[in-house]
Design a protein around this motif. Structure first.
Motif, PDB file in Angstrom:
ATOM      1  N   ASP A 255      -9.683   5.863  -5.372  1.00 52.44           N
ATOM      2  CA  ASP A 255      -8.733   5.686  -4.078  1.00 52.44           C
ATOM      3  C   ASP A 255      -9.585   5.051  -2.950  1.00 52.44           C
ATOM      4  N   ALA A 256     -10.729   5.791  -2.563  1.00 55.91           N
ATOM      5  CA  ALA A 256     -11.461   5.403  -1.660  1.00 55.91           C
ATOM      6  C   ALA A 256     -12.213   3.702  -1.763  1.00 55.91           C
TER       7      ALA A 256
ATOM      8  N   ALA B 150     -10.497   1.583  -3.454  1.00 61.54           N
ATOM      9  CA  ALA B 150      -9.195   0.564  -3.251  1.00 61.54           C
ATOM     10  C   ALA B 150      -8.922   0.515  -1.680  1.00 61.54           C
ATOM     11  N   THR B 151      -9.212   1.646  -1.150  1.00 59.72           N
ATOM     12  CA  THR B 151      -8.516   1.572   0.356  1.00 59.72           C
ATOM     13  C   THR B 151      -9.661   0.768   0.841  1.00 59.72           C
ATOM     14  N   GLY B 152     -11.024   0.725   0.922  1.00 59.03           N
ATOM     15  CA  GLY B 152     -12.080  -0.173   1.423  1.00 59.03           C
ATOM     16  C   GLY B 152     -11.766  -1.553   1.245  1.00 59.03           C
ATOM     17  N   LEU B 153     -11.440  -2.014  -0.272  1.00 60.99           N
ATOM     18  CA  LEU B 153     -11.133  -3.391  -0.404  1.00 60.99           C
ATOM     19  C   LEU B 153      -9.812  -3.874   0.026  1.00 60.99           C
TER      20      LEU B 153
ATOM     21  N   CYS C 210       0.830  -1.140  -0.034  1.00 62.81           N
ATOM     22  CA  CYS C 210       0.072   0.036  -0.064  1.00 62.81           C
ATOM     23  C   CYS C 210       0.901   1.064   0.051  1.00 62.81           C
ATOM     24  N   GLN C 211       2.101   1.123   0.677  1.00 57.74           N
ATOM     25  CA  GLN C 211       3.041   2.555   0.659  1.00 57.74           C
ATOM     26  C   GLN C 211       3.725   2.551  -0.664  1.00 57.74           C
ATOM     27  N   ARG C 212       3.727   1.753  -1.397  1.00 57.22           N
ATOM     28  CA  ARG C 212       4.816   1.643  -2.737  1.00 57.22           C
ATOM     29  C   ARG C 212       3.817   1.992  -3.928  1.00 57.22           C
ATOM     30  N   GLU C 213       2.837   1.153  -3.755  1.00 57.17           N
ATOM     31  CA  GLU C 213       2.034   1.238  -5.341  1.00 57.17           C
ATOM     32  C   GLU C 213       1.244   2.336  -5.345  1.00 57.17           C
ATOM     33  N   ALA C 214       0.995   2.863  -6.219  1.00 52.53           N
ATOM     34  CA  ALA C 214       0.130   4.230  -6.621  1.00 52.53           C
ATOM     35  C   ALA C 214      -0.839   3.923  -7.423  1.00 52.53           C
ATOM     36  N   ASN C 215      -1.047   3.075  -8.266  1.00 51.99           N
ATOM     37  CA  ASN C 215      -2.210   2.534  -8.861  1.00 51.99           C
ATOM     38  C   ASN C 215      -3.134   1.977  -8.135  1.00 51.99           C
ATOM     39  N   PRO C 216      -4.426   2.526  -7.992  1.00 55.51           N
ATOM     40  CA  PRO C 216      -5.511   1.704  -6.997  1.00 55.51           C
ATOM     41  C   PRO C 216      -5.824   0.475  -7.622  1.00 55.51           C
ATOM     42  N   ASN C 217      -5.856   0.275  -8.995  1.00 53.22           N
ATOM     43  CA  ASN C 217      -6.387  -1.017  -9.576  1.00 53.22           C
ATOM     44  C   ASN C 217      -5.242  -2.098  -9.443  1.00 53.22           C
TER      45      ASN C 217
END
Length: 257
Positions: free
Chosen positions: A163-164, A166-169, A89-96
């Motif tokens: 992003d929201a 992706a964060t929830g999943l 989560c800290q390194r990857e920027a692409n939500p998919n």
């Protein structure tokens, strides 16, 4: 009858008892040793009750040590999965791509505890049902089947998700790993009964494996041409596989529960 001479003689001479008392008082004491009390009993040698108590204490310590060691070993893959999820989560920027990596990590963590043959046949809706069935007793994670549309959108559609979402999943994956792993014997037994692969599935898996071999020999040249284009993406994926990922590799048990 009373002879005065005899009375005078008897009065003049001391009695035999008086002579004995006088002799006793004037004789030296006998050489007798003084009285000595026995020493108080010591703690050695120990009584059998103490030996039994020491044996019980040592046995309890050994059992506690091996129980703690087994507890720590069973949760090693779980801790590694949570660390990898945080780093990803800290390194990857692409939500998919972040959600896709979280899903792969979740399956990898399950392979450390569940039979590989059972998980190999779980895809799509069956995979979400498996996750919900295992988390039914803990109730620490939201339903994967209820969020199936969101998962399908994040995993298979090219359109970027928010992003929201992706964060929830990802939080759902984290809650499932934290609350469900390692599974209990009851959970493993229920999973084997419900999600046991059938003969048809095994035949299909073997057919797919053969097809992959043919495909590999056919498209070898094509893969070499696209290797340079995918080098950067592969390098980025490798960043998410630190040393902890080796812990997630399943060691096949001798006897699956």
């Amino acid at each position: 009858m009373n002879n005065p001479t005899l009375l005078a003689a008897s009065g003049a001479q001391p009695t035999a008892s008086a002579h004995a008392a006088a002799a006793t008082s004037s004789s030296p004491p006998l050489p007798l040793a003084g009285l000595h009390l026995p020493e108080a009993p010591g703690i050695w040698p120990l009584a059998w009750g103490w030996w039994a108590l020491f044996a019980i204490i040592i046995l309890v310590i050994i059992i506690a040590f091996f129980t703690w060691r087994k507890y720590k070993k069973n949760r090693r893959a779980k801790r590694a999965a949570l660390r990898l999820l945080t780093n990803m989560c800290q390194r990857e920027a692409n939500p998919n791509k972040k959600v896709a990596l979280a899903n792969d990590l979740l399956r990898q963590a399950c392979l450390a505890y569940y039979p590989r043959g059972m998980l190999a046949s779980l895809h799509g809706n069956a995979w979400y049902k498996f996750l919900d069935q295992q988390a039914a007793e803990t109730s620490t994670s939201s339903s994967f089947s209820a969020n199936q549309t969101e998962w399908q959108q994040a995993l298979y559609q090219k359109q970027p998700i928010s992003d929201a979402l992706a964060t929830g999943l990802i939080q759902q994956v984290e809650q499932w790993v934290e609350g469900t792993l390692p599974p209990s014997k009851k959970q493993l037994k229920a999973a084997n009964l419900v999600f046991k692969p059938t003969a048809e599935t095994e035949t299909m898996d073997s057919t797919v494996s053969k097809a992959r071999v043919v495909k590999t020999t056919t498209v070898a040249k094509t893969e070499k041409l696209s290797a340079n284009q995918d080098a950067n993406a592969d390098q980025q994926d490798a960043d998410f596989e630190p040393l902890e990922s080796a812990t997630l590799k399943r060691k096949e048990p001798k006897d699956d529960v």
